[in-house]
Design an enzyme around this catalytic site. Structure first.
Site, mmCIF file in Angstrom:
data_model
loop_
_atom_site.group_PDB
_atom_site.id
_atom_site.type_symbol
_atom_site.label_atom_id
_atom_site.label_comp_id
_atom_site.label_asym_id
_atom_site.label_seq_id
_atom_site.Cartn_x
_atom_site.Cartn_y
_atom_site.Cartn_z
ATOM 1 N N HIS A 67 0.218 -3.480 0.497
ATOM 2 C CA HIS A 67 -1.139 -2.375 0.858
ATOM 3 C C HIS A 67 -2.549 -3.058 1.721
ATOM 4 C CE1 HIS A 67 -1.538 1.737 1.026
ATOM 5 N NE2 HIS A 67 -2.143 1.727 0.132
ATOM 6 N N ASN A 114 -7.577 4.840 -1.264
ATOM 7 C CA ASN A 114 -7.748 6.273 -1.057
ATOM 8 C C ASN A 114 -9.313 7.108 -0.668
ATOM 9 O OD1 ASN A 114 -4.918 6.206 -1.699
ATOM 10 N ND2 ASN A 114 -5.232 7.369 -3.304
ATOM 11 N N ASN A 160 -2.618 7.496 2.881
ATOM 12 C CA ASN A 160 -4.519 7.693 2.074
ATOM 13 C C ASN A 160 -5.121 7.325 2.833
ATOM 14 O OD1 ASN A 160 -2.110 10.181 0.464
ATOM 15 N ND2 ASN A 160 -2.579 8.053 -1.240
#
Length: 244
Positions: A67, A114, A160
């Site tokens: 990520h 996020n 997100n």
């Protein structure tokens, strides 16, 4: 790519050399323009700056995970272009530099994935960066590991971090992206666990190679826009690991 702008209090100053010495980056007084010498008509040409944002999560816990490849790309660009990431602004770690004559602002949001838009929106507004010059770099599960894709616009694809950025850009999606493939979770593996997992040795080699290629793709885009060179780059990436 060229137009004159006037931003007296917010500037990204770009020196003649694309290589920044570290002392040039200590000051937080930035200027959103890079001027060339006056032409024969006495008109000064100024380049529109680019905001280049890599998405990821801050902290050593997330270093090297799938990520966080957006962060890794920013680190690689900063290393290659001699940009010192040494300032915190709008909840982001930032650095300023140039690609050729074009000023760039590199950013790594520090408010977790996020909430990435909490950095991108304010930075774009403060430095008056148009949407077409906001390059967002992030991980993409719909691409095989190590495959890159450059797009002029797109949706958030349930990412997100991208969704947060779009929300803080008034829902707009017309900004460029550099997507870095990380593949899909194997079997029934939980998606979150997959995203926070580190790469295998083979996958790591592929990602490292893609970071080098990503720097060149970024340069091509910033200096030439979405030309046939970007189309050829995307096509080459598509078949990069296909054996004849």
């Amino acid at each position: 790519m060229l137009y004159a702008i006037s931003t007296p209090r917010t500037c990204i100053s770009c020196p003649r050399s694309s290589r920044f010495h570290q002392r040039n980056l200590v000051s937080v007084r930035l200027c959103a323009r890079a001027s060339l010498p006056n032409n024969d008509n006495g008109v000064k040409v100024e380049y529109t700056p680019w905001l280049i944002v890599g998405l990821g999560n801050p902290g050593t816990k997330y270093h090297g995970t799938r990520h966080n490849v957006g962060f890794e790309m920013i680190d690689r660009i900063a290393q290659v272009e001699g940009v010192l990431m040494n300032t915190i602004q709008s909840k982001a770690l930032i650095g300023i530099g140039c690609i050729g004559e074009v000023p760039i602002l590199l950013a790594k949001p520090q408010a977790y994935m996020n909430f990435s838009g909490e950095s991108v929106g304010p930075l774009a507004a403060h430095y008056k960066i148009p949407l077409r010059h906001i390059l967002l770099i992030y991980d993409e599960m719909n691409l095989p590991n190590g495959i890159l894709r450059v797009q002029p616009k797109g949706g958030h694809g349930h990412h997100n971090g991208v969704k947060s950025v779009m929300d803080h850009l008034d829902g707009c999606r017309e900004f460029p992206r550099l997507c870095i493939g990380i593949g899909n979770p194997p079997g029934t593996m939980d998606m979150k666990a997959f995203l926070l997992q580190k790469f295998s040795p083979t996958e790591r080699e592929q990602i490292d190679a893609s970071l080098e290629q990503g720097v060149e793709a970024m340069r091509t885009l910033i200096l030439g826009g979405f030309t046939n060179k970007i189309t050829r780059f995307n096509l080459g990436q598509k078949y990069k690991y296909h054996k004849v």
